[in-house]
Motif scaffolding. Sequence first.
Motif, PDB file in Angstrom:
ATOM      1  N   GLN A 140      25.658   1.339   7.022  1.00  0.00           N
ATOM      2  CA  GLN A 140      24.382   1.244   7.718  1.00  0.00           C
ATOM      3  C   GLN A 140      24.294  -0.136   8.362  1.00  0.00           C
ATOM      4  O   GLN A 140      24.532  -1.148   7.699  1.00  0.00           O
ATOM      5  CB  GLN A 140      23.216   1.409   6.722  1.00  0.00           C
ATOM      6  CG  GLN A 140      21.844   1.312   7.363  1.00  0.00           C
ATOM      7  CD  GLN A 140      20.744   1.108   6.325  1.00  0.00           C
ATOM      8  OE1 GLN A 140      20.673   0.092   5.651  1.00  0.00           O
ATOM      9  NE2 GLN A 140      19.875   2.110   6.184  1.00  0.00           N
ATOM     10  N   GLN A 141      23.989  -0.171   9.654  1.00  0.00           N
ATOM     11  CA  GLN A 141      23.855  -1.448  10.349  1.00  0.00           C
ATOM     12  C   GLN A 141      22.453  -1.568  10.931  1.00  0.00           C
ATOM     13  O   GLN A 141      22.122  -0.908  11.921  1.00  0.00           O
ATOM     14  CB  GLN A 141      24.906  -1.602  11.445  1.00  0.00           C
ATOM     15  CG  GLN A 141      24.883  -2.985  12.097  1.00  0.00           C
ATOM     16  CD  GLN A 141      25.963  -3.188  13.137  1.00  0.00           C
ATOM     17  OE1 GLN A 141      26.501  -2.234  13.699  1.00  0.00           O
ATOM     18  NE2 GLN A 141      26.322  -4.445  13.388  1.00  0.00           N
TER      19      GLN A 141
ATOM     20  N   GLN B  94      26.470  -2.544   6.361  1.00  0.00           N
ATOM     21  CA  GLN B  94      26.418  -2.549   4.904  1.00  0.00           C
ATOM     22  C   GLN B  94      27.015  -1.247   4.379  1.00  0.00           C
ATOM     23  O   GLN B  94      26.642  -0.157   4.843  1.00  0.00           O
ATOM     24  CB  GLN B  94      24.975  -2.693   4.426  1.00  0.00           C
ATOM     25  CG  GLN B  94      24.401  -4.081   4.680  1.00  0.00           C
ATOM     26  CD  GLN B  94      23.303  -4.397   3.694  1.00  0.00           C
ATOM     27  OE1 GLN B  94      22.340  -3.644   3.593  1.00  0.00           O
ATOM     28  NE2 GLN B  94      23.431  -5.474   2.963  1.00  0.00           N
ATOM     29  N   PHE B  95      27.900  -1.376   3.400  1.00  0.00           N
ATOM     30  CA  PHE B  95      28.629  -0.256   2.837  1.00  0.00           C
ATOM     31  C   PHE B  95      27.689   0.681   2.081  1.00  0.00           C
ATOM     32  O   PHE B  95      26.942   0.255   1.200  1.00  0.00           O
ATOM     33  CB  PHE B  95      29.708  -0.801   1.899  1.00  0.00           C
ATOM     34  CG  PHE B  95      30.510   0.243   1.177  1.00  0.00           C
ATOM     35  CD1 PHE B  95      30.263   0.514  -0.159  1.00  0.00           C
ATOM     36  CD2 PHE B  95      31.517   0.926   1.822  1.00  0.00           C
ATOM     37  CE1 PHE B  95      31.014   1.458  -0.840  1.00  0.00           C
ATOM     38  CE2 PHE B  95      32.274   1.879   1.151  1.00  0.00           C
ATOM     39  CZ  PHE B  95      32.022   2.145  -0.189  1.00  0.00           C
ATOM     40  N   ILE B  96      27.749   1.980   2.422  1.00  0.00           N
ATOM     41  CA  ILE B  96      26.933   2.976   1.722  1.00  0.00           C
ATOM     42  C   ILE B  96      27.774   3.662   0.649  1.00  0.00           C
ATOM     43  O   ILE B  96      27.453   3.602  -0.530  1.00  0.00           O
ATOM     44  CB  ILE B  96      26.380   4.042   2.693  1.00  0.00           C
ATOM     45  CG1 ILE B  96      25.535   3.376   3.780  1.00  0.00           C
ATOM     46  CG2 ILE B  96      25.546   5.070   1.926  1.00  0.00           C
ATOM     47  CD1 ILE B  96      25.049   4.345   4.855  1.00  0.00           C
TER      48      ILE B  96
ATOM     49  N   ASN C 121      24.930  -0.412  -2.652  1.00  0.00           N
ATOM     50  CA  ASN C 121      23.593  -0.495  -3.235  1.00  0.00           C
ATOM     51  C   ASN C 121      22.580   0.309  -2.421  1.00  0.00           C
ATOM     52  O   ASN C 121      21.682  -0.251  -1.781  1.00  0.00           O
ATOM     53  CB  ASN C 121      23.173  -1.969  -3.318  1.00  0.00           C
ATOM     54  CG  ASN C 121      21.914  -2.147  -4.113  1.00  0.00           C
ATOM     55  OD1 ASN C 121      21.574  -1.324  -4.956  1.00  0.00           O
ATOM     56  ND2 ASN C 121      21.194  -3.222  -3.838  1.00  0.00           N
ATOM     57  N   PHE C 122      22.735   1.607  -2.418  1.00  0.00           N
ATOM     58  CA  PHE C 122      21.840   2.505  -1.704  1.00  0.00           C
ATOM     59  C   PHE C 122      21.292   3.554  -2.673  1.00  0.00           C
ATOM     60  O   PHE C 122      21.991   3.991  -3.587  1.00  0.00           O
ATOM     61  CB  PHE C 122      22.579   3.191  -0.543  1.00  0.00           C
ATOM     62  CG  PHE C 122      22.702   2.328   0.680  1.00  0.00           C
ATOM     63  CD1 PHE C 122      23.684   1.363   0.764  1.00  0.00           C
ATOM     64  CD2 PHE C 122      21.813   2.461   1.726  1.00  0.00           C
ATOM     65  CE1 PHE C 122      23.790   0.539   1.874  1.00  0.00           C
ATOM     66  CE2 PHE C 122      21.910   1.659   2.854  1.00  0.00           C
ATOM     67  CZ  PHE C 122      22.902   0.690   2.924  1.00  0.00           C
TER      68      PHE C 122
ATOM     69  N   ILE D 222      32.989  -5.898   2.912  1.00  0.00           N
ATOM     70  CA  ILE D 222      31.751  -6.673   2.918  1.00  0.00           C
ATOM     71  C   ILE D 222      31.755  -7.510   4.196  1.00  0.00           C
ATOM     72  O   ILE D 222      32.688  -8.295   4.424  1.00  0.00           O
ATOM     73  CB  ILE D 222      31.665  -7.611   1.700  1.00  0.00           C
ATOM     74  CG1 ILE D 222      31.863  -6.829   0.399  1.00  0.00           C
ATOM     75  CG2 ILE D 222      30.327  -8.354   1.710  1.00  0.00           C
ATOM     76  CD1 ILE D 222      30.803  -5.799   0.125  1.00  0.00           C
ATOM     77  N   PHE D 223      30.723  -7.351   5.013  1.00  0.00           N
ATOM     78  CA  PHE D 223      30.653  -8.038   6.296  1.00  0.00           C
ATOM     79  C   PHE D 223      29.791  -9.288   6.225  1.00  0.00           C
ATOM     80  O   PHE D 223      28.822  -9.355   5.459  1.00  0.00           O
ATOM     81  CB  PHE D 223      30.047  -7.115   7.356  1.00  0.00           C
ATOM     82  CG  PHE D 223      30.981  -6.040   7.853  1.00  0.00           C
ATOM     83  CD1 PHE D 223      31.148  -4.873   7.138  1.00  0.00           C
ATOM     84  CD2 PHE D 223      31.686  -6.209   9.035  1.00  0.00           C
ATOM     85  CE1 PHE D 223      32.012  -3.874   7.589  1.00  0.00           C
ATOM     86  CE2 PHE D 223      32.541  -5.214   9.497  1.00  0.00           C
ATOM     87  CZ  PHE D 223      32.708  -4.052   8.769  1.00  0.00           C
ATOM     88  N   GLY D 224      30.148 -10.276   7.055  1.00  0.00           N
ATOM     89  CA  GLY D 224      29.247 -11.383   7.310  1.00  0.00           C
ATOM     90  C   GLY D 224      28.122 -10.925   8.223  1.00  0.00           C
ATOM     91  O   GLY D 224      28.112  -9.774   8.683  1.00  0.00           O
TER      92      GLY D 224
END
Lengths: 115, 110
Positions: free
Chosen positions: A36-37, A44-46, A59-60, B99-101
């Motif tokens: 999700q951006q 962010q990783f779902i 962390n969803f 993990i993105f900045g």
Amino acid sequence: DAGVTQSPTHLIKTRGQQVTLRCSPKSGHDTVSWYQQALGQGPQFIFQYYEEEERQRGNFPDRFSGHQFPNYSSELNVNALLLGDSALYLCASSLEGGPWDNEQFFGPGTRLTVL
Amino acid sequence: QQQVKQSPQSLIVQKGGISIINCAYENTAFDYFPWYQQFPGKGPALLIAIRPDVSEKKEGRFTISFNKSAKQFSLHIMDSQPGDSATYFCAASRVNKIIFGKGTRLHILP
């Protein structure tokens, strides 16, 4: 050679509704991850799907769920939509056990707007 | 807890100059460090990536410098061009989770 494809491109929903987003991985890839951006932020990783199972989750909340099909394509489902769910939803594919098995290729995303 | 810190938030560089974006990470278990380029309305595109056993990797005008002891890495764009204007994300990965900045908006002046 088709890259990662996602549908639909854009989607408008109202609070409380449910939505399903779809992803087809890059040819030869077997692993699908969803991100999700939010506007102006990094993705962010779902969660990630491999062999039709969810094997990692960010962390969803449980309102976010998914599925992977035998042809490796995947769906992301979001229930009880909130205004804060408005974002660009990105699908990324990778090949498990490849020379760079962390290497993920992203699709163009689905822009979800919740009103 | 922000596991990957990226700076600066925005950067303006003259055409032909060098663009430098810096990142720092916390988790020493990360084993893959990619950089992504994203244009408005598009998904992130993998630009270049490095493993922690290598101190530098160069692909064309793009170079990653990696300092394992300092837990820092950076992207250098040589001979920056207006077409390089985009948002750049550093990232770190362990077991396929990236993990993105927060991103750097780069603008190259013509």
